[in-house]
Design a protein around this motif. Structure first.
Motif: not given
Ligand code: ATP
Ligand code: MG
Length: 648
Positions: A384-386, A513-515, A607-609, A498-500, A261-267, A408-415
């Motif tokens: 990772v994470g934000e 950040g998130r769009i 740990g995400k805002i 979902g990101d910009g 299950y995703t973190s639930g940052s957005t819903g 290594a600033d790694t952008w990725w998602q659970t998906e």
């Molecule tokens: P939910 O989808 O339930 O709202 P979540 O998006 O926080 O929760 P995760 O899949 O853990 O769940 O997080 C992925 C998101 O975290 C990305 O879409 C992005 O917004 C952010 N993220 C992850 N890594 C980075 C990074 N290196 N730089 C910027 N943003 C990042």
């Protein structure tokens, strides 16, 4: 804006890294031009029972939707993480377990031992009636048994669903019910930063709302916990009768491996489903290239196995690569703010991977905690994470890494299953705050959020991915419509992240950040990351979260929540100074309308805002804050509400 130095690839790195600039360019081209050959080649990093002949079979078109990779191949991920290493590396360390408190004995587990533990537990699950395709809920702390449980599921083809061992009984029950799992693996208690977490009691409470046949409970702290007759069994009693050989199930590449299950940052959290072959390849490949990993090196990802980062980069990626992976039970500030770096020194960690939230928290305590440790073993640092604010990036690079270690600033998602956009240490110059370039097979693009057309060149937009990659999620468990709806409908034919993001003149990607969080001030669109980074540049600011608020003239105004450093006095002068500071850093358009000092920000347990809560506070619409079950500390919200200007 503040100047942040660009760091070119050093000659040593260019010479010895697995992927240099030229190799990156060639491989990237090949991965796009001829995906079938490229991925058949990369698939050889795995041991297949039946080699795949069909490689890529994917389409994001609504009418012809399909995501299949290696669809006629068969394999088992547990054998890829264990059996195939035994001959050469049986005596090598697979897992180093570092406990919550440094005086508690650690555990060192070889591949031979891990193999036996996994087989034994796999037999235990089978004896309980768990079959291929059945869902198994794992609610365990950061102990080696968590990895054993994951691999045991993979060995028999059961689908694990890990629930972070800090979630409430309700959140746990919801996730048990959503995937209809009949068995829960847990411990008496968890331990984090010296605090006990009543895991078994939480499971008991969750079971009142869920239909659970079996609970297998590991004795960890030794707490006296009640056991329910006929349902609960002690882990050690359960494994006792079983032997340490268990033939692996032959899994199709497209058979499910896990739900998370995703973190639930957005819903509402989504049950992200990953399958076996493509995921395994993705976790292994990205772990090797992004961290430039070589067997024998001690690698540490400090994420919890409750998050996807723990799945891909504590367990599956490293173990598939025969790595020594460090598993840490504790937290960065216990017993003191030096703990991360002490652990690095203790085991001579070469690659270290954590989240910006941890870095910002440590940064605000000052450099001394870092400087009193050696950290000489470190070669690469990951984030990772934000978005990582350039200020935190510089601190990580200069103070933690002593200016030696690429980040290594790694952008990725659970998906996405694993890294999507990240610099490779031997290939790319580093720009603080930029996730840089796509990994092989990843085709990012930016679209105009108003009409969805692709925008080229140095510009900003919504981040989409144009074509499938092997590690992509396959569905939302039990709700394929939601999968299509969430990711493929807004911009038809494309995966919407979902990101910009912004792409600069050198082609680097910067995640803004998130769009949904984008603020529109007098028609000027602004990502939250940019304003937050400007605030964090101020010496008194430890962390900041920025959201939009209704504004009569500008449409939206800027509302900033600011956490200051340990020694700062939150005065009216400072507030005014911060407003002027942002104005100077970014421009008058970005002048905050409200600055609220906050002792803490609402964060998910990962740990995400959680900006959607802050947005409600800023809009003074606090009647219904939505799902806050994944919030780490709901008490933070009360403080924010009490001190918001609306409350006065
Ligand atoms: P939910 O989808 O339930 O709202 P979540 O998006 O926080 O929760 P995760 O899949 O853990 O769940 O997080 C992925 C998101 O975290 C990305 O879409 C992005 O917004 C952010 N993220 C992850 N890594 C980075 C990074 N290196 N730089 C910027 N943003 C990042
Ligand atoms: Mg998300």
């Amino acid at each position: 804006m503040h100047e942040h130095a660009i760091h070119p690839v050093s000659p040593e790195w260019a010479a010895k890294a697995k992927i240099d600039a030229e190799t990156y360019a060639l491989k990237y081209r090949a991965s796009i031009d001829d995906p079938d050959s490229f991925w058949l080649g990369e698939a050889q990093r795995l041991d297949w029972m039946q080699q795949p002949t069909k490689i890529k079979n994917t389409s994001f078109d609504r009418d012809d939707f399909r995501i299949k990779w290696f669809e006629d191949g068969t394999l088992n991920l547990a054998t890829n993480c264990l059996d195939r290493h035994l001959e050469k590396r049986g005596q090598d360390v697979a897992i180093i377990w570092e406990p919550d408190h440094p005086d508690t004995p650690n555990r060192i587990i070889t591949y031979d031992q891990l193999y036996k533990d996994v087989c034994r537990f796999a037999n235990t699950l089978k004896a309980d009636g768990v079959k291929k395709g059945d869902r198994v809920t794992i609610y365990l702390p950061m102990v080696p048994e968590a990895a054993v449980a994951m691999l045991a599921c993979a060995r028999i083809g059961a689908v694990h669903s890990i629930v972070f061992a800090g979630f409430s009984p309700d959140a746990l029950a919801q996730r048990i019910n959503d995937c209809d799992s009949q068995i829960v693996l847990t411990a008496d208690e968890g331990l984090r930063g010296g605090k006990k977490v009543p895991l078994k009691a939480n499971v008991d409470a969750a079971c009142e709302k869920a239909n659970v046949r079996t609970v297998i409970m590991l004795r960890h702290t030794g707490a006296d916990v009640p056991m329910v007759e006929g349902r609960d069994v002690d882990w050690h009693d359960a494994i006792e009768p079983h032997n340490a050989e268990c033939p692996p199930a032959e899994m199709n590449a497209e058979d499910p491996l896990f739900i998370l299950y995703t973190s639930g940052s957005t819903g509402q959290p989504k049950g992200v489903l990953h399958t076996t072959g493509g995921y395994a390849l993705w976790a292994s490949m990205t772990h090797e290239y992004v961290f430039d990993y070589r067997p024998g090196e001690v690698y540490w990802c400090a994420a919890d196995i409750g998050w996807v980062t723990g799945h891909s980069y504590v367990v599956y990626g490293p173990l598939a690569n025969g790595a020594t992976t460090l598993m840490f039970e504790g937290v960065p500030n216990y017993p003191d703010f030096s703990r991360f770096w002490q652990v690095v020194d203790k085991y001579k960690v070469e690659q270290f991977y954590t989240a910006p939230t941890a870095l910002r928290a440590l940064m605000r305590e000052g450099d001394e905690w870092v400087k009193k440790t050696s950290r000489k073993s470190l070669r690469i640092l990951g984030s990772v994470g934000e978005p990582i604010n350039p200020e935190a990036w510089d601190w990580y690079y200069n103070v933690v890494g002593d200016g030696r270690c690429p980040i290594a600033d790694t952008w990725w998602q659970t998906e996405t299953g694993g890294h999507m956009i990240a610099p490779l240490p031997g290939a790319h110059s580093l720009k603080p705050g930029a996730a840089a370039f796509p990994l092989f097979g990843v085709q990012p693009a930016l679209v105009d959020p108003t009409d969805g057309h692709i925008v080229e060149g140095a510009t900003e937009g919504a981040l989409v991915i144009l074509d499938s990659w092997p590690g992509q999620m396959r569905t939302v468990y039990g709700d394929h419509d939601r999968f299509i709806q969430t990711y493929f409908t807004q911009y038809p034919g494309k995966y919407f992240t979902g990101d910009g993001a912004r792409r600069d003149e050198d082609g680097y990607y910067w995640i803004t950040g998130r769009i949904d969080d984008v603020i529109n001030v007098s028609g000027h669109r602004m990502g939250t990351a940019e304003v937050e980074s400007a605030l964090v540049e101020h010496p008194c600011v430890a962390e900041a979260a920025v959201v939009g608020m209704p504004h009569d003239v500008k449409g939206q105004g800027i509302y900033a929540f600011v956490t200051t450093t340990a020694t700062t006095d939150n005065s009216e002068e400072l507030r005014k100074e911060l407003v002027q500071w942002v104005r100077k850093e970014i421009g008058p358009i970005a002048t905050p309308d409200v600055v609220q000092f906050a002792p803490g920000l609402p964060k998910t347990r990962s740990g995400k805002i959680m900006r959607r809560i802050l947005r409600k506070i800023a809009e003074n619409d606090t009647g219904n804050l939505g799902d806050i079950s994944t919030l780490a500390d709901p008490g933070v919200v009360d403080d924010l509400l009490a001190n918001s200007p609306h409350a006065k």
